[in-house]
Structures are given as structure tokens and as C-alpha cells.
Motif scaffolding. Sequence first.
Motif, PDB file in Angstrom:
ATOM      1  N   ARG A   1       0.789  -1.343   0.091  1.00 62.09           N
ATOM      2  CA  ARG A   1       0.111   0.023  -0.057  1.00 62.09           C
ATOM      3  C   ARG A   1       0.879   1.338  -0.063  1.00 62.09           C
ATOM      4  O   ARG A   1       0.545   2.320  -0.806  1.00 62.09           O
ATOM      5  N   ILE A   2       1.981   1.147   0.744  1.00 61.99           N
ATOM      6  CA  ILE A   2       2.919   2.317   0.787  1.00 61.99           C
ATOM      7  C   ILE A   2       3.570   2.330  -0.678  1.00 61.99           C
ATOM      8  O   ILE A   2       3.624   3.517  -1.113  1.00 61.99           O
ATOM      9  N   GLU A   3       3.826   1.535  -1.443  1.00 55.05           N
ATOM     10  CA  GLU A   3       4.439   1.323  -2.722  1.00 55.05           C
ATOM     11  C   GLU A   3       3.610   1.942  -3.501  1.00 55.05           C
ATOM     12  O   GLU A   3       3.813   2.755  -4.494  1.00 55.05           O
ATOM     13  N   SER A   4       2.240   1.369  -3.732  1.00 54.64           N
ATOM     14  CA  SER A   4       1.214   1.958  -4.458  1.00 54.64           C
ATOM     15  C   SER A   4       0.946   3.310  -4.497  1.00 54.64           C
ATOM     16  O   SER A   4       0.907   4.251  -5.494  1.00 54.64           O
ATOM     17  N   VAL A   5       0.895   4.007  -3.247  1.00 58.51           N
ATOM     18  CA  VAL A   5       0.764   5.570  -3.178  1.00 58.51           C
ATOM     19  C   VAL A   5       1.985   6.381  -3.389  1.00 58.51           C
ATOM     20  O   VAL A   5       1.936   7.353  -4.194  1.00 58.51           O
ATOM     21  N   SER A   6       3.024   5.923  -3.077  1.00 61.01           N
ATOM     22  CA  SER A   6       4.452   6.595  -3.394  1.00 61.01           C
ATOM     23  C   SER A   6       4.930   6.483  -4.671  1.00 61.01           C
ATOM     24  O   SER A   6       5.552   7.558  -5.045  1.00 61.01           O
ATOM     25  N   THR A   7       4.613   5.752  -5.566  1.00 63.78           N
ATOM     26  CA  THR A   7       4.778   5.622  -6.750  1.00 63.78           C
ATOM     27  C   THR A   7       3.638   6.187  -7.740  1.00 63.78           C
ATOM     28  O   THR A   7       4.094   6.420  -9.068  1.00 63.78           O
ATOM     29  N   PHE A   8       2.537   6.607  -7.261  1.00 63.57           N
ATOM     30  CA  PHE A   8       1.579   7.159  -8.033  1.00 63.57           C
ATOM     31  C   PHE A   8       1.769   8.954  -8.107  1.00 63.57           C
ATOM     32  O   PHE A   8       1.573   9.331  -9.274  1.00 63.57           O
ATOM     33  N   TYR A   9       2.217   9.398  -6.999  1.00 69.84           N
ATOM     34  CA  TYR A   9       1.900  10.562  -7.060  1.00 69.84           C
ATOM     35  C   TYR A   9       3.207  11.534  -7.424  1.00 69.84           C
ATOM     36  O   TYR A   9       4.351  11.075  -6.948  1.00 69.84           O
ATOM     37  N   THR A  10       3.355  12.501  -8.164  1.00 71.89           N
ATOM     38  CA  THR A  10       4.374  13.036  -8.870  1.00 71.89           C
ATOM     39  C   THR A  10       5.333  13.962  -7.868  1.00 71.89           C
ATOM     40  O   THR A  10       6.509  13.924  -8.353  1.00 71.89           O
ATOM     41  N   HIS A  11       4.763  14.184  -6.759  1.00 72.05           N
ATOM     42  CA  HIS A  11       5.600  14.939  -5.860  1.00 72.05           C
ATOM     43  C   HIS A  11       6.543  14.015  -5.092  1.00 72.05           C
ATOM     44  O   HIS A  11       7.689  14.598  -4.631  1.00 72.05           O
ATOM     45  N   PHE A  12       6.149  12.678  -5.009  1.00 73.42           N
ATOM     46  CA  PHE A  12       7.006  11.829  -4.337  1.00 73.42           C
ATOM     47  C   PHE A  12       8.089  11.404  -4.833  1.00 73.42           C
ATOM     48  O   PHE A  12       8.340  11.090  -6.137  1.00 73.42           O
ATOM     49  N   ARG A  13       9.207  11.472  -4.204  1.00 71.29           N
ATOM     50  CA  ARG A  13      10.778  11.158  -4.944  1.00 71.29           C
ATOM     51  C   ARG A  13      11.191   9.695  -4.549  1.00 71.29           C
ATOM     52  O   ARG A  13      11.290   9.595  -3.446  1.00 71.29           O
ATOM     53  N   ARG A  14      11.370   8.713  -5.290  1.00 72.18           N
ATOM     54  CA  ARG A  14      11.853   7.517  -4.875  1.00 72.18           C
ATOM     55  C   ARG A  14      13.367   7.254  -5.048  1.00 72.18           C
ATOM     56  O   ARG A  14      13.909   6.269  -4.689  1.00 72.18           O
ATOM     57  N   GLU A  15      13.925   8.412  -5.705  1.00 72.91           N
ATOM     58  CA  GLU A  15      15.545   8.327  -5.813  1.00 72.91           C
ATOM     59  C   GLU A  15      16.225   9.478  -5.051  1.00 72.91           C
ATOM     60  O   GLU A  15      15.518  10.453  -5.125  1.00 72.91           O
ATOM     61  N   ARG A  16      17.383   8.976  -4.464  1.00 80.64           N
ATOM     62  CA  ARG A  16      17.861  10.418  -3.588  1.00 80.64           C
ATOM     63  C   ARG A  16      18.415  11.148  -4.795  1.00 80.64           C
ATOM     64  O   ARG A  16      19.271  10.862  -5.602  1.00 80.64           O
TER      65      ARG A  16
END
Length: 577
Positions: free
Chosen positions: A69-84
Motif C-alpha cells: 500500500r505504501i508502494e502503491s501510493v508513493s509511486t503514483f503521485y508526482t511529488h514523491f521522490r523514490r530516488e535520492r
Amino acid sequence: MGSDGLNRAGRWGRLHRVPPRSARIRSPRLSPEPHGIVRALLRLQAEEGWLPPERLEALAGKLGVPLHRIESVSTFYTHFRRERPAGAIVEVCRDLSCRLAGAERACTRLEDLAAARGAGGEGAPPFEVHEVSCLGRCDGAPAAALGDRVLDAADEDAVLEAVAEQASTSIERPVRPWPAADPYRTGDLAPFSVLRAVVEADSKTEPVERLEGAGLRGMGGAGFPTGRKWSLVAAEAADQKVVVCNADESEPGTFKDRELLHDVPHLVLEGMALAAWCVGAERGIVFIRHEYGAERARLETALEAARDAGVLGRDLFGSGFSFDVEIFVSPGGYILGEETALLECMEDRRGEPRNKPPFPGNAGLDGLPTLINNVETLVHAVSIIHRGVDWWKGLGLGDFAGHKFLSVSGDIAEPGVSLFPVGTRLEDVLQAHGGMKDGAALQAVAPGGASSNFLGPEALDLALDFDALAAAGTMLGSGAAVFVAEGRNLLDVGISITKFFRNESCGKCVPCRVGSEKAVALLSQGRGVSSEDEALVRSIHETMQQTSICGLGQVALGPLLSILDRFPDVANATDGD
């Protein structure tokens, strides 16, 4: 009828003067019921600058939810950065008004500077440059942002200075008065006096009747009658209801709500409270885009002032009516302007529109009847309820009623927001903003933002009005007039808008996801538009109109096709400025 006549009639009772500070009693705050995932991710990114995988695993455990669920949300929204990130992130708007102002060139230059620093050639703090969708700063085009700091993307020195100083906080700007829209501007009345008078008169239906009599329509784009929407939610038999202010304006060319949140946040909150009283809600939420840092700060200050004055919280005015407001910061995405996608986000899911029915007024946030209104709609509601139907109708020109805030940008001398009487000609709108820049001739105008169809110079005689613009084949939409000068490549303008909708598609509807990408691919080959390509794009448009469950897919190709319809010569143009 003016406010004095209304007060003499005693309809709402006596409006209260500003009380001395010693007499103001802070109301106890209602306990908010915040959802967890989106807000926790926003806090984590603010702390770390990105979302480290190990922190996401820990967050899942803390919230007691599966990691997926965390992955689903964090990969959808443009503001969230998954890379440093390698350093500070400078965001550069790539969309309509900024593109007209040279954002593409400015972005390329900043990317070159960032690359030089990354290669160790500059001996200064590294930074990254990200192209992003509309920042809501079209009046400062070409716009860039470093955190909450708004910058001129073409001013390289200012950008580099902000990076060097790590200056990512917003800069305060003057509050602009709007006396025609703010009944409290003179200071004679305390803010929320309209709410107090309505509550003390113990009438829940008459405010709605005033909105219906005035003919106020939603100012976010759909234009649904406001009084009718309030009535529908009021009629729902539920113990709990919610009022949501949609402050997530994200359409290119649109920034009027930004100014209202900054200049008259008290009216936004009072409009929500009046709506809550009429429909029977105790909880309010302002859903605001994350790019509006300065505006959020102004809203937070207004919230605290309202609580200190005892006009938000429990048992307001000793009536038993309780209402308070919380702020929910959007994690990014134009699609969240669609009301059910907004609800999905607030419920910690991917922001994908829901099938309707049920409508939010029947089953919205957490299944509760939910009234969702736009910022400007709520602002106007306060004055209409206070001053009456005749006052509102007297504001318009000729047979038109009311006034309208309008974002004005593009190839004009003085971009900004103005309040116009409904019925004002587009020619007068243009002249109020200094006319076309450098004396250029007008080639085209989109009177209702990036989703509205383009018209030619003949549109300058049209009235600023929902029905008048619809009859001309376009719409008032989000209240954003974008003027384009003669000599611009209109095909490039149309393709850039299509790219925006492609980029912002949530991907739920296959025809929208695939169709918008296909249309961009067909038209971005730099060879104009062949008759075969145009026929295929029109077929895609028809399919998207019929099968997309939200407005994004239904209008995504409309502006481009309106350009091909009204300016057939542009089909032979090639890409570029």
C-alpha cells in the motif's frame, strides 16, 4: 437588496461589530480524523528529501499497513521522490503560459549549468533540474521553484543564488484587497459575522435559497449550480457529513484560487462554515496543492485566528453547532482536481477517479455525504448570503449577473488576476491587463484554461459568461484566459497541451492512457499533420470522449482539434516556437 436593507429586515438578525480582544473566546478545536499514508509520506520526504526504501518499510510497520500500500501510493503521485537527489531540486514549469514565455530554453540552460556542476566544473553546490507540470505561477512565467521559493526560470543568477543559499522558503508578498468581494474590507464588521447572523437566525434553508436565486455556479470548471449542490447534500440522511474545499487548481493558465487563498482566506473558511451549517456537517477539509506554500501559510494563520476568535470549533455562538477545518496537502497531480480522485487521495489510495454514481454528495469521503466546492465558489457564497440576490445580479453588465475572478496570462503585457463583472468582453479583459505584449496582434485565445477550445481574434467581442462562451464553442472552464500572439506556432501550442493531459492522465482508463500517448506520438514528428493523421486523432478523441470516466480524457484532445478546426493552415506547420 444591499446589506443595510437586509439587516433592517432582520432576516439574519444583527451583524456583529468587531469585539474587543478581551471578549474573544477561543473555541475548543474539533478532533480531526486524519488519514495516515499520504500525510506520513509528505512528512518523511520533508525530512529526508526523498523516500528511502528502509524508511518506507518502517513506515508500513508503524502504520500497520502492508508495504504494497505504501508502494502503491508513493509511486503514483508526482511529488514523491523514490530516488535520492544529487542536490537541490529546481523545478521548471513546461506548460502553456510558461512555454510561451521561453521555459524550454530556460530549462535547457539551467540543465547545462547543473550538468557542469555535476561534472565538478563549477565548484559550487550541485543541483538537479526537473521539468514539471504547471506550478500555478503563470503570471510569473517562465516559472521555477526551489521548494516553496518561486523563481524566474530565465533569471539564472537568481536561481543559482537560491541554490547556493538553500533558499527554499516562500517570500511574503503584499495582501491585495478585494473590496467588491470582501464584505469585511472596511473593518466595521468582524469576519464570520455572516455566519453568526445565519446561525443565530436558525435558518438552514434561506442561505441556500439565496444561492439558488443568485444563480451562483461552481467556479472550478464544471459550473454546477451551487445552491442545488448544497440542497442535495443537506437532503442526505446521515449523522456525519463533510465539507471539502477543492484548492487543487492545477490546470495551465489557472491561478486565481491561489490569490484568493492568499488574500481572503477568511472568506474561504467562512464559506465552508456556512456550507457546513446548511448541510449539517461538522468537519471541513481544505485540499490544497503542495506548490502553494505561501498560500497555505496564510490559510493556517487565518485558521488560528478564527479559532482564537471562537468562530471555528465547538458549540459556535452557543448554538450547539460545531465545525472546524483541517488542511490536507496534495501530493501532486492535475487529476486530483477531479472530485472523486481527490477523495481517493484523502483516503490514502491512488488518485484515480471513481465511477459515478454514487456521487460525493451521496457517498464521498469515507462513504459520508461530502460537499465539495471550489475556492472562488465559497468566497462568493459569503457575500451573496450577506448582501442578497439583487446585489449579486446588479454586479453584472447588461442582463448578466455577478462577477468573476479571472486568471489572465500568455503573450500579454501584465499577467495577473482580476475581478470582472460577468458580461465583460474579452477585449476589455485583455486591455485591463495592458493588451498584447510589445504591441503584437492577437492570434488565438483560450478563455477557460488549457482544457477550453481556442478561438480567433473574433472572440474579443464575446462576453465573459458560462453560456455565452459555450455558445461560441468553448467554455469559461477554470476561469483562465490565455492569449496567444500572432506568429506563434499554434500547432506547437496544441501539442504542448495534449502532452500536459498525457502526462497527467492517471492511467486508469485505457483509451485515455493509450490514446493521449498515441496522439502525441502522431503529432510530434515535426512534419505537420497529414489528413490521415488528423483523421486518426479525431477518431481517438471520439473514443476518449465516450469511454473516459472523468473530464481529463474527455477534453484532452479538444484544444488541439479546435486549433486544427479554426486555424487549418497550422496543420502544415512544424514543431518549434
